[in-house]
Design a protein around this motif. Structure first.
Motif, short mmCIF file in Angstrom:
data_model
loop_
_atom_site.label_atom_id
_atom_site.label_comp_id
_atom_site.label_asym_id
_atom_site.label_seq_id
_atom_site.Cartn_x
_atom_site.Cartn_y
_atom_site.Cartn_z
N PRO A 104 15.29 9.78 -0.75
CA PRO A 104 15.05 8.28 -1.11
C PRO A 104 14.22 7.51 -0.29
N HIS A 105 13.60 6.48 -0.70
CA HIS A 105 12.65 5.78 0.19
C HIS A 105 13.46 4.50 0.64
N HIS A 106 13.13 4.31 1.97
CA HIS A 106 13.94 3.24 2.30
C HIS A 106 13.57 1.75 1.88
N ILE A 107 12.37 1.74 1.42
CA ILE A 107 11.99 0.32 0.57
C ILE A 107 12.75 0.34 -0.56
N VAL A 108 12.90 1.24 -1.38
CA VAL A 108 13.68 1.33 -2.61
C VAL A 108 15.26 0.86 -2.18
N ARG A 109 15.58 1.62 -1.28
CA ARG A 109 16.97 1.14 -0.87
C ARG A 109 17.31 -0.26 -0.61
N CYS A 110 16.29 -0.75 0.25
CA CYS A 110 16.41 -2.18 0.56
C CYS A 110 16.42 -3.05 -0.82
N TYR A 111 15.47 -2.89 -1.70
CA TYR A 111 15.36 -3.62 -3.01
C TYR A 111 16.71 -3.31 -3.88
N MET A 112 17.19 -2.37 -3.93
CA MET A 112 18.55 -1.89 -4.62
C MET A 112 19.64 -2.75 -3.99
N GLU A 113 19.60 -2.72 -2.59
CA GLU A 113 20.98 -3.46 -1.91
C GLU A 113 20.68 -5.14 -2.43
N PHE A 114 19.43 -5.50 -2.12
CA PHE A 114 18.97 -6.72 -2.55
C PHE A 114 19.37 -7.27 -4.03
N THR A 115 18.99 -6.23 -5.29
CA THR A 115 19.41 -6.36 -6.23
C THR A 115 21.04 -6.44 -6.67
N ALA A 116 21.77 -5.59 -5.86
CA ALA A 116 23.16 -5.40 -6.20
C ALA A 116 23.83 -6.99 -5.69
N ASP A 173 0.75 -1.09 0.01
CA ASP A 173 0.03 0.05 -0.08
C ASP A 173 0.89 1.30 -0.07
N ALA A 174 0.99 1.93 -1.32
CA ALA A 174 1.88 3.24 -1.27
C ALA A 174 1.45 4.21 -0.19
N LYS A 175 0.25 4.28 -0.02
CA LYS A 175 -0.47 5.44 0.93
C LYS A 175 0.32 5.24 2.27
N ASP A 193 10.25 0.04 -10.08
CA ASP A 193 9.76 1.37 -10.82
C ASP A 193 8.40 1.73 -10.58
N ASP A 194 7.50 0.51 -10.63
CA ASP A 194 6.06 0.34 -10.62
C ASP A 194 5.84 1.24 -9.07
N LEU A 195 6.49 0.98 -7.90
CA LEU A 195 6.33 1.29 -6.65
C LEU A 195 6.86 2.83 -6.49
N LEU A 196 8.04 2.98 -6.98
CA LEU A 196 8.36 4.59 -7.12
C LEU A 196 7.27 5.43 -7.80
N VAL A 197 6.66 4.89 -8.91
CA VAL A 197 5.90 5.86 -9.62
C VAL A 197 4.53 6.14 -8.61
N ARG A 198 4.11 4.87 -7.78
CA ARG A 198 3.06 5.04 -7.04
C ARG A 198 3.44 6.06 -6.04
N PHE A 199 4.69 5.90 -5.23
CA PHE A 199 5.25 7.07 -4.29
C PHE A 199 5.11 8.25 -5.02
N ALA A 200 5.52 8.46 -6.00
CA ALA A 200 5.52 9.89 -6.77
C ALA A 200 4.34 10.64 -6.84
N GLU A 201 3.38 9.83 -7.12
CA GLU A 201 1.89 10.07 -7.51
C GLU A 201 1.31 10.99 -6.33
N LYS A 202 2.11 10.81 -5.03
CA LYS A 202 1.62 11.43 -3.93
C LYS A 202 1.97 12.85 -3.49
N PHE A 203 2.94 12.99 -4.42
CA PHE A 203 3.44 14.46 -4.40
C PHE A 203 2.41 15.57 -5.24
N ALA A 204 2.37 16.73 -4.44
CA ALA A 204 1.32 17.70 -5.09
C ALA A 204 1.80 18.38 -6.32
#
Length: 190
Positions: free
Chosen positions: A112-124, A101-103, A150-161
């Motif tokens: 940078p979002h902590h979840i994205v950081r975790c997934y980037m460490e995982f990917t690396a 739930d992005a909300k 990428d999908d999660l990032l876009v969903r997070f970005a949609e929350k900005f005004a």
């Protein structure tokens, strides 16, 4: 491997019957096999599973260099157990990204979002392990993971005004992703 190698060489030289090796090791291999099935069913750690795949592949290489076929079937069977479990766990990781739930996880701010950081460490970590193992099976899964992030990032970005804040958020996360991958690869080249 060392025990199996020495026993195989001894049995083949002394008894001139390599099939005796398989009869002697049938019980221990069956116990290890059963334990692996039970352990893998409860494993949800993709890095651990990929490490096991890499170790098994390295064991195959050692046995191949020794020119001893005594563990070929066992090591092949181990990979047959490991890859499907890894793919199942990996798919669970990807689904968790699509289902989160992005909300609820959104944090106001363009850092940078902590979840994205975790997934980037995982990917690396997976990219590094995949490079060491030399197996192309992981490439498509990593592409699917990137699409899910990428999908999660876009969903997070949609929350900005504003568009400016959306772009800044995405830029900061992409910069962090590149930094993580760059640091990981610089360290692996040393």
């Amino acid at each position: 491997m060392d025990t199996a190698s020495s026993e195989y060489i001894f049995i083949k030289a002394f008894f001139r019957d390599e099939s005796m090796f398989y009869r002697v090791f049938e019980g221990p291999v069956a116990v290890i096999d059963e334990n692996m099935k039970l352990t893998l069913a409860n494993s949800h750690d993709a890095i651990c599973l990929m490490l096991m795949i890499c170790i098994t592949k390295k064991h195959q290489l050692v046995m191949s260099n020794r020119r001893l076929p005594c563990l070929d079937t066992y090591l092949d069977k181990a990979l047959i157990y490991l890859w499907p479990r890894f793919k199942t766990v990996f798919d669970m990781y990807i689904q968790s990204l699509y289902q989160c739930d992005a909300k609820m996880l959104w944090v106001d701010g363009t850092h940078p979002h902590h979840i994205v950081r975790c997934y980037m460490e995982f990917t690396a970590s997976l990219i590094q392990l995949n490079a060491e193992c030399g197996d192309g099976q992981l490439d498509m899964s990593l592409k699917r993971l990137r699409l899910a992030v990428d999908d999660l990032l876009v969903r997070f970005a949609e929350k900005f005004a504003t568009q400016k804040l959306k772009h800044l958020f995405l830029l900061n996360n992409c910069d962090m992703a590149i930094s993580i991958l760059k640091v990981r690869f610089v360290l692996s080249c040393k």
